[in-house]
Design a protein around this motif. Structure first.
Motif, short mmCIF file in Angstrom:
data_model
loop_
_atom_site.label_atom_id
_atom_site.label_comp_id
_atom_site.label_asym_id
_atom_site.label_seq_id
_atom_site.Cartn_x
_atom_site.Cartn_y
_atom_site.Cartn_z
N GLN A 57 -5.23 -8.68 37.01
CA GLN A 57 -6.30 -8.15 36.75
C GLN A 57 -6.11 -6.80 35.80
O GLN A 57 -6.61 -6.43 34.85
N ASP A 58 -4.73 -6.22 36.02
CA ASP A 58 -4.26 -4.88 35.36
C ASP A 58 -4.05 -5.22 33.78
O ASP A 58 -4.18 -4.53 33.14
N PHE A 59 -3.52 -6.58 33.62
CA PHE A 59 -3.00 -7.08 32.35
C PHE A 59 -4.30 -7.41 31.57
O PHE A 59 -4.12 -7.39 30.19
N LEU A 60 -5.19 -7.83 32.05
CA LEU A 60 -6.53 -8.38 31.32
C LEU A 60 -7.11 -7.22 30.30
O LEU A 60 -7.20 -6.05 30.81
N ASP A 61 -7.56 -7.49 29.15
CA ASP A 61 -8.18 -6.62 28.35
C ASP A 61 -9.28 -5.91 28.93
O ASP A 61 -10.05 -6.56 29.68
N LYS A 62 -9.21 -4.65 29.05
CA LYS A 62 -10.32 -3.89 29.74
C LYS A 62 -11.89 -4.21 29.05
O LYS A 62 -12.88 -3.72 29.69
N ARG A 63 -11.85 -4.81 27.71
CA ARG A 63 -13.19 -4.89 27.16
C ARG A 63 -13.87 -6.16 27.71
O ARG A 63 -15.00 -6.43 27.43
N LEU A 64 -13.11 -7.05 28.52
CA LEU A 64 -13.52 -8.13 28.99
C LEU A 64 -14.44 -7.78 30.19
O LEU A 64 -14.26 -6.91 31.00
N PRO A 65 -15.56 -8.62 30.28
CA PRO A 65 -16.68 -8.29 31.52
C PRO A 65 -15.87 -8.80 33.03
O PRO A 65 -14.89 -9.49 32.74
N PRO A 66 -16.24 -8.29 33.93
CA PRO A 66 -15.61 -8.48 35.27
C PRO A 66 -15.53 -9.98 35.49
O PRO A 66 -16.59 -10.68 35.19
N LEU A 67 -14.54 -10.57 36.10
CA LEU A 67 -14.53 -11.85 36.28
C LEU A 67 -14.99 -12.34 37.62
O LEU A 67 -14.28 -12.42 38.54
N VAL A 68 -16.38 -12.27 37.71
CA VAL A 68 -17.02 -12.74 38.72
C VAL A 68 -17.30 -14.09 39.00
O VAL A 68 -17.38 -14.55 40.23
N ASP A 69 -17.11 -14.87 37.88
CA ASP A 69 -17.43 -16.30 38.02
C ASP A 69 -15.99 -17.07 38.52
O ASP A 69 -15.22 -16.87 37.78
N LEU A 70 -16.08 -17.70 39.41
CA LEU A 70 -14.79 -18.13 40.34
C LEU A 70 -13.91 -19.21 39.33
O LEU A 70 -13.00 -19.28 38.91
N ARG A 71 -14.91 -20.01 38.56
CA ARG A 71 -14.58 -21.10 37.77
C ARG A 71 -13.78 -20.23 36.45
O ARG A 71 -12.54 -20.68 35.96
N VAL A 72 -14.39 -19.41 35.87
CA VAL A 72 -13.87 -18.47 34.77
C VAL A 72 -12.29 -17.71 35.35
O VAL A 72 -11.37 -17.84 34.54
N ALA A 73 -12.45 -17.24 36.55
CA ALA A 73 -11.25 -16.59 37.01
C ALA A 73 -10.01 -17.55 37.19
O ALA A 73 -8.78 -17.41 36.91
N MET A 74 -10.34 -18.83 37.44
CA MET A 74 -9.40 -19.95 37.69
C MET A 74 -9.01 -20.38 36.37
O MET A 74 -7.67 -20.64 36.22
N ASP A 75 -9.85 -20.33 35.22
CA ASP A 75 -9.46 -20.86 34.05
C ASP A 75 -8.36 -19.65 33.53
O ASP A 75 -7.33 -19.96 32.60
N VAL A 76 -8.57 -18.31 33.80
CA VAL A 76 -7.85 -17.16 33.52
C VAL A 76 -6.51 -17.33 33.92
O VAL A 76 -5.27 -17.11 33.13
N VAL A 77 -6.20 -17.66 35.30
CA VAL A 77 -5.13 -17.97 35.99
C VAL A 77 -4.41 -19.05 35.27
O VAL A 77 -3.09 -18.94 35.13
N ARG A 78 -5.02 -20.18 34.79
CA ARG A 78 -4.35 -21.33 34.37
C ARG A 78 -3.72 -20.95 33.09
O ARG A 78 -2.77 -21.20 32.71
#
Length: 126
Positions: A57-78
């Motif tokens: 989470q600290d690595f992600l671009d701070k300009r991105l909106p919070p990853l509240v959608d579980l599907r989007v969060a899983m895609d980021v992890v992938r």
């Protein structure tokens, strides 16, 4: 545009092959997620010791909106997991671009067992 690390790898190995392209893909993918070129991070993952202290989470671009959608969060992890596999210091251990593209086509995202603020970059490297 050639990236610094791509050129450094080429200078070190003096071999141009598809694994150099895979490495470049990993750099660009992380650059997209990070918001700028992740030079220091890439240098640190070679040592691996620093990577365990970096939380996804600290690595992600701070300009991105919070990853509240579980599907989007899983895609980021992938995406980050695939990018890190592409940056393996041993070119023979990197996936091929065919394997990378197939990973993106698979409809089976990784299960998110913990929130992003509890996942270290080192975990995603393994």
């Amino acid at each position: 545009m050639l990236h610094y690390f791509y050129c450094a790898e080429l200078a070190y190995t003096m071999v141009v092959n598809e694994k150099c392209d895979v490495y470049s893909f990993g750099v660009i993918a992380l650059e997209t997620i990070y918001g700028s070129h992740p030079r220091e991070f890439i240098s640190s993952i070679i040592r691996r010791s620093t990577a365990e202290n970096i939380i996804l989470q600290d690595f992600l671009d701070k300009r991105l909106p919070p990853l509240v959608d579980l599907r989007v969060a899983m895609d980021v992890v992938r995406l980050v997991s695939i990018a890190l596999a592409c940056l393996n210091p041993n070119p023979k251990s990197r996936p091929s671009m065919k394997e990378v593209s197939q990973e993106f086509l698979v409809n089976n995202p990784p299960k998110l067992s913990r929130p992003l603020h509890n996942i270290s970059m080192l975990e995603l490297m393994n």
